[in-house]
Design a protein around this motif. Structure first.
Motif, PDB file in Angstrom:
ATOM      1  N   ASP A   1      -2.465   6.584  -3.694  1.00 39.32           N
ATOM      2  CA  ASP A   1      -2.371   6.629  -5.400  1.00 39.32           C
ATOM      3  C   ASP A   1      -1.803   5.435  -5.711  1.00 39.32           C
ATOM      4  O   ASP A   1      -1.082   5.513  -6.896  1.00 39.32           O
ATOM      5  N   ASP A   2      -1.891   4.424  -5.050  1.00 38.73           N
ATOM      6  CA  ASP A   2      -1.200   3.015  -5.478  1.00 38.73           C
ATOM      7  C   ASP A   2       0.112   2.855  -5.452  1.00 38.73           C
ATOM      8  O   ASP A   2       0.766   2.135  -6.255  1.00 38.73           O
ATOM      9  N   PHE A   3       1.183   3.908  -4.603  1.00 43.60           N
ATOM     10  CA  PHE A   3       2.406   3.869  -4.676  1.00 43.60           C
ATOM     11  C   PHE A   3       3.276   3.644  -5.789  1.00 43.60           C
ATOM     12  O   PHE A   3       3.715   2.364  -6.040  1.00 43.60           O
ATOM     13  N   PHE A   4       3.281   4.655  -6.820  1.00 51.72           N
ATOM     14  CA  PHE A   4       4.066   4.666  -8.004  1.00 51.72           C
ATOM     15  C   PHE A   4       3.344   3.858  -9.239  1.00 51.72           C
ATOM     16  O   PHE A   4       4.050   3.838 -10.256  1.00 51.72           O
ATOM     17  N   HIS A   5       2.351   2.925  -9.084  1.00 52.29           N
ATOM     18  CA  HIS A   5       1.954   1.867  -9.885  1.00 52.29           C
ATOM     19  C   HIS A   5       1.312   2.665 -11.093  1.00 52.29           C
ATOM     20  O   HIS A   5       0.400   3.806 -11.089  1.00 52.29           O
ATOM     21  N   ARG A   6       1.762   2.080 -12.411  1.00 50.34           N
ATOM     22  CA  ARG A   6       0.944   2.490 -13.557  1.00 50.34           C
ATOM     23  C   ARG A   6       0.433   1.416 -14.299  1.00 50.34           C
ATOM     24  O   ARG A   6      -0.559   1.534 -14.818  1.00 50.34           O
ATOM     25  N   ALA A   7       1.166   0.426 -14.537  1.00 51.57           N
ATOM     26  CA  ALA A   7       0.597  -0.677 -15.336  1.00 51.57           C
ATOM     27  C   ALA A   7       1.650  -1.838 -15.173  1.00 51.57           C
ATOM     28  O   ALA A   7       2.680  -1.776 -14.346  1.00 51.57           O
ATOM     29  N   ALA A   8       1.168  -3.131 -15.297  1.00 50.73           N
ATOM     30  CA  ALA A   8       2.042  -4.165 -15.308  1.00 50.73           C
ATOM     31  C   ALA A   8       1.840  -5.076 -16.499  1.00 50.73           C
ATOM     32  O   ALA A   8       0.908  -5.067 -17.426  1.00 50.73           O
ATOM     33  N   VAL A   9       2.951  -6.230 -16.550  1.00 48.80           N
ATOM     34  CA  VAL A   9       3.152  -6.756 -17.869  1.00 48.80           C
ATOM     35  C   VAL A   9       3.353  -8.258 -17.061  1.00 48.80           C
ATOM     36  O   VAL A   9       4.203  -8.316 -16.273  1.00 48.80           O
ATOM     37  N   ILE A  10       2.389  -9.313 -17.399  1.00 43.12           N
ATOM     38  CA  ILE A  10       2.622 -10.526 -16.854  1.00 43.12           C
ATOM     39  C   ILE A  10       3.173 -11.602 -17.909  1.00 43.12           C
ATOM     40  O   ILE A  10       2.602 -11.693 -18.910  1.00 43.12           O
ATOM     41  N   GLY A  11       4.340 -12.317 -17.455  1.00 42.09           N
ATOM     42  CA  GLY A  11       4.748 -13.141 -18.590  1.00 42.09           C
ATOM     43  C   GLY A  11       4.159 -14.575 -18.709  1.00 42.09           C
ATOM     44  O   GLY A  11       3.292 -14.785 -17.827  1.00 42.09           O
TER      45      GLY A  11
END
Length: 180
Positions: free
Chosen positions: A170-180
């Motif tokens: 299940d992608d190990f807790f991942h939900r989304a990402a924000v890249i600076g």
């Protein structure tokens, strides 16, 4: 994607059933269902294969293609806290990479958190090697490095008693990402 049941130990795993359960739970902001936990309670190698099928499911469900990978449990302290023996990875779907002005809507009662990260874009494939990589050897392969935030969700409840297979699948807790 063909959905073929596979015998794994005493368990018959159906990739399609796991993907539908886990994918819909994540999209709806619910905890990973017990049936999905049972289907993905496998060794790490099979869990990563199942994670790949889940990425295909998300792509077919309109979540875009795999945009990159997240690394988790990269320190001894986090490995001890999470009860894992080595770092793990998960896939990041392009629809879950948030940009300037995007709004992340927290859903349901799932525990959500943020983690300060670094995003690294690799410019070219790095060949397999028998010796460890050193910084000077890696530098030519790095296109850019940026600050990032990973939005994580605890879809597992008491993850300290959860087997590793379901969390990897299940992608190990991942939900989304924000890249600076």
């Amino acid at each position: 994607m063909s959905i073929q049941p596979q015998a794994i130990g005493d368990l018959v795993m159906n990739d399609g059933e796991f993907c539908a359960l886990a994918g819909n739970a994540r999209r709806e902001g619910r905890q990973l269902p017990q049936r999905a936990v049972e289907l993905s309670n496998v060794a790490s190698k099979q869990a990563y294969a199942l994670q790949s099928r889940l990425a295909e499911w998300f792509e077919n469900a309109g979540e875009g293609a795999v945009a990159g990978y997240k690394l988790g449990a990269t320190t001894d302290a986090m490995q001890a806290y999470l009860g894992v023996a080595s770092p793990v990875y998960g896939r990041i779907m392009s629809a879950n990479v948030l940009g300037d002005g995007d709004i992340f809507h927290r859903r349901s009662g799932i525990q959500t958190g943020i983690e300060c990260e670094l995003a690294v874009r690799i410019s070219d494939d790095m060949p397999l090697r028998a010796t460890p990589w050193r910084q000077v050897d890696v530098e030519p392969y790095i296109e850019w490095i940026a600050p990032a935030i990973e939005i994580v969700e605890n879809r597992y409840g008491d993850f300290t008693s959860m087997p590793l297979g379901p969390m990897i699948a299940d992608d190990f807790f991942h939900r989304a990402a924000v890249i600076g």
